[in-house]
Design a protein around this motif. Structure first.
Motif, PDB file in Angstrom:
ATOM      1  N   ARG A   1       0.833  -1.208   0.000  1.00  0.00           N
ATOM      2  CA  ARG A   1       0.000   0.000   0.000  1.00  0.00           C
ATOM      3  C   ARG A   1       0.868   1.258   0.000  1.00  0.00           C
ATOM      4  NH1 ARG A   1      -3.888  -3.212   3.548  1.00  0.00           N
ATOM      5  NH2 ARG A   1      -5.796  -3.287   2.306  1.00  0.00           N
ATOM      6  N   LEU A   2       1.935   1.242   0.761  1.00  0.00           N
ATOM      7  CA  LEU A   2       2.848   2.383   0.797  1.00  0.00           C
ATOM      8  C   LEU A   2       3.498   2.595  -0.572  1.00  0.00           C
ATOM      9  CD1 LEU A   2       4.146   4.560   2.584  1.00  0.00           C
ATOM     10  CD2 LEU A   2       5.940   2.910   3.103  1.00  0.00           C
ATOM     11  N   ALA A   3       3.929   1.522  -1.226  1.00  0.00           N
ATOM     12  CA  ALA A   3       4.563   1.620  -2.545  1.00  0.00           C
ATOM     13  C   ALA A   3       3.579   2.084  -3.613  1.00  0.00           C
ATOM     14  CB  ALA A   3       5.161   0.269  -2.939  1.00  0.00           C
ATOM     15  N   ALA A   4       2.284   1.807  -3.412  1.00  0.00           N
ATOM     16  CA  ALA A   4       1.283   2.220  -4.398  1.00  0.00           C
ATOM     17  C   ALA A   4       1.127   3.738  -4.451  1.00  0.00           C
ATOM     18  CB  ALA A   4      -0.059   1.557  -4.092  1.00  0.00           C
ATOM     19  N   VAL A   5       1.374   4.426  -3.357  1.00  0.00           N
ATOM     20  CA  VAL A   5       1.149   5.878  -3.314  1.00  0.00           C
ATOM     21  C   VAL A   5       2.056   6.642  -4.274  1.00  0.00           C
ATOM     22  CG1 VAL A   5       1.172   7.932  -1.829  1.00  0.00           C
ATOM     23  CG2 VAL A   5       0.125   5.796  -1.011  1.00  0.00           C
ATOM     24  N   PRO A   6       3.394   6.478  -4.230  1.00  0.00           N
ATOM     25  CA  PRO A   6       4.212   7.201  -5.208  1.00  0.00           C
ATOM     26  C   PRO A   6       3.912   6.786  -6.649  1.00  0.00           C
ATOM     27  CG  PRO A   6       5.618   6.034  -3.625  1.00  0.00           C
ATOM     28  CD  PRO A   6       4.206   5.747  -3.272  1.00  0.00           C
ATOM     29  N   LEU A   7       3.541   5.518  -6.843  1.00  0.00           N
ATOM     30  CA  LEU A   7       3.198   5.078  -8.203  1.00  0.00           C
ATOM     31  C   LEU A   7       1.889   5.711  -8.673  1.00  0.00           C
ATOM     32  CD1 LEU A   7       4.262   1.319  -8.045  1.00  0.00           C
ATOM     33  CD2 LEU A   7       5.455   3.221  -9.167  1.00  0.00           C
ATOM     34  N   LEU A   8       0.951   5.930  -7.765  1.00  0.00           N
ATOM     35  CA  LEU A   8      -0.292   6.641  -8.123  1.00  0.00           C
ATOM     36  C   LEU A   8       0.021   8.074  -8.542  1.00  0.00           C
ATOM     37  CD1 LEU A   8      -2.818   5.365  -5.468  1.00  0.00           C
ATOM     38  CD2 LEU A   8      -3.177   5.362  -7.944  1.00  0.00           C
ATOM     39  N   ILE A   9       0.908   8.717  -7.812  1.00  0.00           N
ATOM     40  CA  ILE A   9       1.325  10.083  -8.187  1.00  0.00           C
ATOM     41  C   ILE A   9       2.011  10.045  -9.550  1.00  0.00           C
ATOM     42  CG2 ILE A   9       2.885  11.989  -7.579  1.00  0.00           C
ATOM     43  CD1 ILE A   9       2.331  11.146  -4.583  1.00  0.00           C
ATOM     44  N   ASP A  10       2.903   9.074  -9.740  1.00  0.00           N
ATOM     45  CA  ASP A  10       3.646   8.910 -10.986  1.00  0.00           C
ATOM     46  C   ASP A  10       2.703   8.744 -12.186  1.00  0.00           C
ATOM     47  OD1 ASP A  10       6.400   8.003 -12.278  1.00  0.00           O
ATOM     48  OD2 ASP A  10       4.912   6.509 -12.870  1.00  0.00           O
ATOM     49  N   ILE A  11       1.758   7.831 -12.072  1.00  0.00           N
ATOM     50  CA  ILE A  11       0.883   7.550 -13.213  1.00  0.00           C
ATOM     51  C   ILE A  11      -0.110   8.694 -13.444  1.00  0.00           C
ATOM     52  CG2 ILE A  11      -0.967   6.221 -12.085  1.00  0.00           C
ATOM     53  CD1 ILE A  11       0.781   5.381 -15.419  1.00  0.00           C
ATOM     54  N   SER A  12      -0.532   9.352 -12.368  1.00  0.00           N
ATOM     55  CA  SER A  12      -1.430  10.503 -12.526  1.00  0.00           C
ATOM     56  C   SER A  12      -0.725  11.627 -13.272  1.00  0.00           C
ATOM     57  CB  SER A  12      -1.916  10.995 -11.159  1.00  0.00           C
ATOM     58  OG  SER A  12      -2.664   9.997 -10.519  1.00  0.00           O
ATOM     59  N   LEU A  13       0.525  11.885 -12.910  1.00  0.00           N
ATOM     60  CA  LEU A  13       1.297  12.908 -13.624  1.00  0.00           C
ATOM     61  C   LEU A  13       1.531  12.508 -15.076  1.00  0.00           C
ATOM     62  CD1 LEU A  13       3.879  13.959 -10.900  1.00  0.00           C
ATOM     63  CD2 LEU A  13       2.079  15.382 -11.904  1.00  0.00           C
ATOM     64  N   ALA A  14       1.796  11.226 -15.318  1.00  0.00           N
ATOM     65  CA  ALA A  14       2.001  10.759 -16.695  1.00  0.00           C
ATOM     66  C   ALA A  14       0.746  10.999 -17.530  1.00  0.00           C
ATOM     67  CB  ALA A  14       2.363   9.273 -16.698  1.00  0.00           C
ATOM     68  N   ILE A  15      -0.414  10.722 -16.961  1.00  0.00           N
ATOM     69  CA  ILE A  15      -1.669  10.935 -17.693  1.00  0.00           C
ATOM     70  C   ILE A  15      -1.864  12.418 -17.979  1.00  0.00           C
ATOM     71  CG2 ILE A  15      -4.187  10.816 -17.496  1.00  0.00           C
ATOM     72  CD1 ILE A  15      -3.725   8.112 -15.968  1.00  0.00           C
ATOM     73  N   VAL A  16      -1.674  13.256 -16.969  1.00  0.00           N
ATOM     74  CA  VAL A  16      -1.877  14.699 -17.138  1.00  0.00           C
ATOM     75  C   VAL A  16      -0.869  15.294 -18.115  1.00  0.00           C
ATOM     76  CG1 VAL A  16      -1.739  16.937 -15.949  1.00  0.00           C
ATOM     77  CG2 VAL A  16      -3.002  15.036 -14.913  1.00  0.00           C
TER      78      VAL A  16
END
Length: 153
Positions: A72-87
């Motif tokens: 769950r902790l590792a998912a947080v930076p990856l969520l930020i990463d993929i959200s920025l990639a989409i934007v």
């Protein structure tokens, strides 16, 4: 930090973790196409710094997701990463003229299919946890066993 979900969660962990791990490694293998060169091309300032940071986050967090450690902790930076990639890369395609020659919603939807799958996979992992077949589950079970042994000598 429960980790007692279905063992089938490993399928999502492997799909999501291996994609991020692979993408992070490729940022260093192909810096002109996928690392600093690409970041510079799409207008990200300090392209080398951010591409390298992105690669390290994808490798480290992707590996943690694969093995199910601190999932769950590792998912947080990856969520930020993929959200920025989409934007930063996919939503541009909705503008007139598109991005890289692709125009409109359907072009963007095609190009963003992996990004959206990763986004939803990460949300799933954040929500459900890593499942029974994970290092998180093993560590949790070992901690419970140690506590039970200590309280029942």
């Amino acid at each position: 930090m429960r980790a007692d979900g279905s063992p089938a969660v490993i399928c999502i962990r492997l799909a999501v973790g291996l994609v991020f791990l692979s993408e992070g490694i490729q940022k260093f293998l192909y810096p002109d196409k996928l690392g600093p060169g690409r970041f510079d091309k799409i207008g990200i300032p300090a392209a080398t710094f951010f591409a390298d940071l992105d690669g390290v986050v994808e490798i480290a967090c992707g590996a943690l997701v694969v093995v199910g450690l601190l999932t769950r902790l590792a998912a947080v930076p990856l969520l930020i990463d993929i959200s920025l990639a989409i934007v930063l890369t996919k939503l541009r395609e909705l503008r007139p003229g598109g991005f890289q020659g692709v125009q409109g919603f359907w072009g963007m939807a095609h190009d963003a299919r992996t990004d959206f799958a990763m986004l939803l996979g990460l949300i799933f992992l954040l929500w459900t946890g890593p499942g029974r077949w994970s290092l998180d589950a093993r560590l949790t079970n070992n901690a419970h066993a140690a506590r039970n042994t200590a309280s029942n000598p």
